[in-house]
Scaffold this active site. Structure first.
Site, short mmCIF file in Angstrom:
data_model
loop_
_atom_site.label_atom_id
_atom_site.label_comp_id
_atom_site.label_asym_id
_atom_site.label_seq_id
_atom_site.Cartn_x
_atom_site.Cartn_y
_atom_site.Cartn_z
N ASP A 502 0.80 -1.22 0.00
CA ASP A 502 0.00 0.00 0.00
C ASP A 502 0.84 1.27 0.00
OD1 ASP A 502 -2.71 -0.62 -0.03
OD2 ASP A 502 -2.74 -1.13 2.10
C1 BGC Z 1 0.34 1.14 6.37
C2 BGC Z 1 -0.01 -0.02 5.51
C3 BGC Z 1 -1.49 -0.10 5.34
C4 BGC Z 1 -2.08 1.23 4.90
C5 BGC Z 1 -3.58 1.16 4.89
C6 BGC Z 1 -0.29 2.39 5.83
O1 BGC Z 1 0.01 3.46 6.66
O2 BGC Z 1 1.73 1.26 6.46
O3 BGC Z 1 0.49 -1.21 6.07
O4 BGC Z 1 -1.82 -1.06 4.40
O5 BGC Z 1 -1.67 2.27 5.74
O6 BGC Z 1 -4.17 2.33 4.52
C1 NOJ Z 2 -1.67 -3.84 5.47
C2 NOJ Z 2 -2.85 -3.83 4.58
O1 NOJ Z 2 -3.97 -4.29 5.28
C3 NOJ Z 2 -2.62 -4.70 3.36
O2 NOJ Z 2 -3.72 -4.59 2.49
C4 NOJ Z 2 -1.36 -4.33 2.67
O3 NOJ Z 2 -1.16 -5.23 1.62
C5 NOJ Z 2 -0.18 -4.34 3.63
N1 NOJ Z 2 -0.47 -3.51 4.74
C6 NOJ Z 2 1.12 -3.89 3.00
O4 NOJ Z 2 1.10 -2.54 2.70
#
Ligand code: BGC
Ligand code: NOJ
Length: 832
Positions: A502
């Site tokens: 993400d």
């Molecule tokens: C996090 C990710 C997450 C995303 C969701 C980010 O701040 O680092 O792990 O998937 O937020 O919006």
């Molecule tokens: C957490 C999120 O829930 C997931 O959708 C994503 O793939 C991972 N973070 C990595 O960014």
């Protein structure tokens, strides 16, 4: 405390000073309350859920932690975990809590047992033992709080016990922010031992919260101001210290539920009773008996049911049976105690939590944020389908219905409404491919291809009837076509806002602190591409090939093989960097994840997915990519996400560079993607590495470094701080992570090699050479397979012979499946 006498059930692992695994009872026993962080458990398995920490902190909701929150909880409180299912004991003027908090009275003996769907907390002080047990009976929309008070002293005791929890006005966000309204709308009624929280019932709600005691009470309070005070905290509430409730009826402000139970216990005597906290829908019942007097028929029946002798214990027994049955679908005895304990109990249990919660409610997710994630919930299914495939089926259809007709998907949706979250929208160009994985996993588990014909329509289309909706297979085809179509200059899939990572935001250049990294002004016609999506696509195309072949649709299978070949050629041509696969191309066509970059030279995700998708299989690259992971990314606490960590913010790469080095996506150990590498080792046949990598992120194996690790030793963490961080090895964001499902896949299918396939169960282990073998029991499509794997010649991989009920069968093919509901013996011998 009594339970420690059970020494033979104690673990062989060096105990940490906070607790230990009681494997025989499937419990984690916490022996002191001041754990390095609050250690959480979940109550509930169907639609009614609670979070419950080892000091009884947490809250309750029905279906949706944002829209139907029943009790209040203030996140990131001081201390972190404050507010929950509290009992105050006033024993001769001394006030204490069985769970230590909030009063934290000295000299209270303590034990907490987190079990499957229940938490039992026992406190003892001055010869008085108070045992509290919290659980949600299967199929019910309520929590039971069972209390047993024992006088272990030589004197008669007349303790008073006060229950306490704070009602939430259902919409959690409004509840905590819109005080100009909420301070004026709170309403309750009290009838006997039952407190009815009925805020907004007079207008648009047809439901309420019931908090009742199954025994007569000496008093109650429903006003927080009366029970706690205005200037007091939960550690010094007025009523328990004064020793008497005030029978307050809340009008506005903050309604709570508190009961006073006066006990009289001779030496050695004990008394048990319970509280029920229920979500009650009024249904077609008239709302009122009289003006302002709610019709309480439905609520009364609930109280009656749980007041009947034996009802609470029967409900607990039903819960235990429920879990024994579920876990019975997969059990193993292998030579590694961590793998055994996690796979047999805690990993499957965590998979239930991720299936139910997705990424909505934990100690890190506040229940008002992300709700259900499209990619998240699809992946969560991979660890759940073997438990309750029918619920899995419904989830797949719900998720599919949040896809849009062009192929993109709502990135998140609310569990109550099942509607996509418009704020975050779509355009994460990996999302749709995970639907292929979950659907194929469902069919492999069940053999049920009829799911493909189920109507589930697209979120942006109107349909006259369900029959007019496109079916699930249409969605899968749309997904495959979408990736084939949406490609960039190198022929790789476009990345959109981000792929699985993400935080790798190659199209949204955010320079304002007040905007979202993912959504800030997309570059128009951006050409940023993702190697990870390309690898994932290879895997998805293989799955579709397998599915169509199983269905006897050769032409469609061939079409999928052609897609695979086309994408594979692109990967091998465009993304090999010499020693590993690159990660992406940015909006201007610059490579990301290459040795030519200063930082972020090598990323984990593209190695994992390219290898799993079949890239590098015939040219040595797969092995080399994995060796590069080992050399550059592996640590004793797991594989870091990339190296070198980014040291400065770079808007062209996005959120990944916003994190300090060593945490989250910026070179943290993201346990989730570790599992893909692990499966890669299994594919390549290296059982030593597969186990070593697994143990590096396995919480049960962190017991002797718990002061560093800090998280619950019984569930996987989303993230463990990487080697660039000062707190290397510290876990965060436990419970709600795709790690749960993927470690289940890694251990059950990768290491132990018990793999559901379209035609039947396949046996293909990859274990350390030193393992003499293992056994496993797997329920599969109604049959039970007792699997005995022997490794006489000390290999990692390769099934030399396979016998089904004493007869030799093809060791490379799935076990021929005949539905007879019987138990079958499977013997596999590994060797060359
Ligand atoms: C996090 C990710 C997450 C995303 C969701 C980010 O701040 O680092 O792990 O998937 O937020 O919006
Ligand atoms: C957490 C999120 O829930 C997931 O959708 C994503 O793939 C991972 N973070 C990595 O960014």
């Amino acid at each position: 405390m009594k339970t420690h006498e059970d020494a033979n059930t104690m673990t062989q692992t060096p105990p940490n000073t906070y607790g230990f695994f009681d494997d025989a009872h499937r419990e984690y026993v916490i022996t002191r309350p001041d754990t390095p962080l609050p250690w959480l458990n979940y109550l509930g398995q169907d639609e009614f859920f609670g979070l419950c920490t080892n000091t009884a902190g947490g809250y309750t909701f029905w279906k949706d932690a944002k829209l139907r929150r029943l009790t209040r909880y203030r996140y990131n409180n001081v201390p972190y975990d404050l507010g929950g299912r509290y009992f105050y004991v006033n024993d001769g003027g001394e006030v204490w809590n069985p769970g230590w908090k909030p009063v934290k009275t000295k000299n209270v003996a303590y034990e907490c047992r987190h079990g499957l769907g229940y938490t039992r907390i026992v406190g003892e002080r001055d010869g008085l033992e108070v045992e509290t047990l919290f659980f949600v009976p299967p199929g019910e929309n309520l929590e039971v709080w069972k209390v047993t008070v024992r006088n272990k002293s030589a004197q008669r005791k007349t303790p008073k016990l006060f229950s306490y929890q704070e009602f939430c006005f259902f919409d959690a966000l409004n509840d905590m922010t819109n005080l100009q309204r909420t301070y004026s709308i709170g309403e309750v009624e009290v009838e006997g031992s039952a407190i009815y929280h009925k805020t907004e019932f007079r207008e648009r709600r047809n439901h309420y919260t019931l908090f009742a005691c199954t025994r007569p009470i000496a008093g109650f309070d429903t006003s927080r101001d009366a029970f706690v005070g205005i200037h007091e905290g939960l550690h010094e509430p007025k009523v328990p210290f004064a020793g008497a409730c005030t029978n307050s009826i809340a009008f506005g402000w903050n309604p709570i539920g508190a009961h006073q139970v006066d006990l009289d216990l001779a030496p050695g005597a004990e008394e048990s009773f319970a509280f029920v906290l229920a979500y009650v829908e009024q249904g077609d019942e008239p709302k009122y008996d009289a003006p302002f007097v709610m019709n309480k028929k439905v609520g009364r029946a609930i109280v009656e049911k749980y007041s009947a002798p034996g009802a609470v214990d029967a409900a607990l027994a039903a819960l235990k049976k429920y879990w024994d049955d579920l876990l019975g679908n997969f059990q193993t005895e292998c030579p590694n105690e961590h793998a055994n304990r996690m796979l047999n109990t805690w990993n499957q249990y965590q998979c239930m939590a991720t299936f139910n919660m997705s990424r909505s409610a934990s100690m890190y997710e506040t229940g008002i944020g992300r709700g259900m994630g499209f990619r998240d919930s699809n992946q969560d299914l991979l660890g759940f389908l073997h438990m309750i495939p029918s619920r899995g089926k419904q989830r797949i259809l719900d998720i599919a219905a949040t896809q849009l007709s062009d192929g993109t998907c709502f990135h998140q949706y609310q569990p109550l409404t099942k509607k996509g979250n418009a704020e975050i929208g779509g355009d994460f160009y990996d999302d749709h491919l995970w639907l292929v994985l979950s659907t194929c996993a469902y069919i492999k588990e069940t053999g049920d291809v009829t799911i493909l014909q189920e109507p589930c329509g697209y979120a942006d289309k109107e349909y006259a009837s369900a029959d007019a909706q496109e079916n699930l297979l249409h969605h899968l085809e749309t997904s495959i076509a979408y990736t084939m179509k949406k490609r960039g200059p190198h022929g790789l899939p476009l990345i959109g806002h981000a792929d699985w990572n993400d935080c790798l935001n190659l199209n949204c250049f955010s320079t304002e602190p007040n905007e979202s990294f993912q959504l800030a002004g997309d570059v128009k016609d951006s050409k940023a591409e993702s190697v990870m999506i390309a690898g994932l696509f290879l895997y998805a195309a293989n799955e579709m090939d397998g599915l169509y072949s199983f269905m006897g649709k050769a032409a469609d299978a061939n079409r999928m093989r052609a897609h695979h070949a086309e994408m594979l050629a692109v990967i091998e041509r465009e993304t090999w960097d010499g020693e590993w696969y690159t990660r992406a191309y940015d909006a201007e066509g610059r490579v990301v994840g290459s040795k030519s970059n200063e930082e972020g030279k090598i990323f984990i995700e593209s190695q994992g997915w390219c290898v799993l998708g079949g890239a590098g299989a015939n040219n040595g690259r797969a092995k080399q990519a994995m060796e590069s992971v080992h050399k550059h990314l592996f640590t004793k606490n797991g594989v870091v996400l990339q190296q070198p960590a980014y040291s400065t913010y770079n808007k062209d790469l996005g959120e990944v560079t916003s994190y300090p080095p060593g945490v989250k996506e910026n070179a943290g150990i993201f346990s989730h993607n570790n599992t893909w590498i692990n499966l890669g080792w299994c594919l390549l046949g290296d059982g030593e590495r597969a186990l070593e990598y697994y143990l590096s992120i396995c919480p049960s194996a962190k017991q002797d470094q718990i002061e560093t690790y800090r998280g619950e030793p019984y569930v996987y963490a989303q993230m463990i701080a990487g080697k660039d961080a000062p707190c290397f090895g510290e876990a965060k964001n436990n419970w709600l992570t795709g790690t749960a499902a993927w470690t289940f896949v890694t251990v059950s299918q990768g290491l132990l090699g018990v793999k559901p396939d379209f035609a039947g169960l396949r046996i293909d282990p990859c274990i350390p050479k030193a393992w003499p073998g293992f056994t496993a029991t797997r329920r599969f499509r109604g049959n039970t397979y007792q699997i005995d794997v022997k490794n006489p010649s000390g290999v990692c991989k390769g099934v030399k012979s396979l016998r089904l009920d004493g007869k030799d069968i093809d060791p490379q093919a799935p076990i021929p499946f005949v539905a007879d509901g019987k138990t079958h013996q499977v013997e596999a011998v590994l060797g060359a």
